[in-house]
Motif scaffolding. Structure first.
Motif: not given
Length: 273
Positions: A54-60, A212-215, A219-221
């Protein structure tokens, strides 16, 4: 003595049967607890996998929406620039017509003086005063017609009418110049405000892109750290499961050995009886 031995064997068999029932229930409870832990781990893994999807879908979707918004902004800017170019071309054409008409009018001297002052002040604002030029020329033409009619009517009041017309023309020209200067100051102020707004918009876009880049990096970290924690937890769970299986196997082997010994003793006693 035989009766005593038989009673002892009956009591021993009854106690062994109760102990065997208790051990069997304990085995069933251990198996149920292991199955329940496995079921909980399976539910946790499925919920985590659904959350990640779900998180990946929202990010896309967010990336698609951001790219679409940038394209829409670029398209609107291009359309506005085309409209601005068309308006500039129209204004240049109207200005050329106005200059040709002013050269053919009877007030070439006044127009030359005004044009010289206008070019000295700002040569890039000709298109914005075209309407005022037409209005001033119309007033001048009507005043000249009135002066001509009065000249034919009476020669005595010719000088007075000429002075009135001249004063009126100077007043109108003065008012036109003052209005043009006010418009020029207003246009400069608007231009400065637009430049400030553009700089503020660019800085705001840069800050938003950096946030946005920092967030996304945070998130990835966090996802990487969460994945490492899950791998460590899986290794611990596997080790506990192996240890539980080994312990269960040792206990089962000991119980089978004891049962075999008790069965052999019971069989020997039975043969003796």
């Amino acid at each position: 003595r035989c009766f005593y031995d038989q009673k002892i064997l009956q009591k021993t068999f009854g106690e062994w049967k109760e102990w065997w029932t208790v051990c069997r229930e304990r085995k069933l409870s251990l198996r149920a607890a292991s199955h329940y832990r496995h079921f909980l781990h399976n539910l946790v893994f499925k919920a985590w996998r659904a959350h990640v999807c779900q998180h990946q879908g929202k990010r896309n979707k967010y990336y698609l929406a951001e790219s679409h918004a940038k394209k829409q902004k670029l398209l609107r800017s291009w359309q506005r620039w085309q409209v601005y170019v068309d308006v500039q071309r129209t204004k240049h054409g109207m200005q050329a017509v106005a200059l040709a008409f002013s050269d053919s009018s009877c007030l070439r001297i006044s127009w030359a003086v005004w044009r010289r002052r206008y070019y000295q002040n700002c040569t890039q604002r000709k298109m914005n005063i075209l309407a005022l030029q037409y209005w001033a020329q119309g007033l001048q033409f009507r005043a000249w017609l009135q002066w001509r009619a009065l000249y034919l009517y009476s020669q005595n009041i010719k000088q007075k009418e000429t002075r009135a017309v001249t004063h009126h023309q100077h007043r109108e020209l003065k008012r036109c110049v003052e209005a043009w200067l006010r418009y020029l100051n207003l246009h400069r102020a608007k231009k400065i405000q637009n430049e400030l707004a553009k700089e503020h918009h660019q800085s705001r876009i840069l800050r938003r892109c950096f946030s946005d880049w920092r967030m996304s990096w945070e998130c990835r970290r966090r996802m990487h750290a969460h994945r490492e924690d899950i791998e460590k937890l899986g290794a611990r769970i596997a080790l506990r499961r192996v240890f539980a299986h080994w312990k269960y196997y040792v206990v089962l082997h000991v119980e089978e050995t004891r049962q075999r010994e008790l069965a052999e003793n019971h069989y020997k006693r039975h043969l003796l009886v």
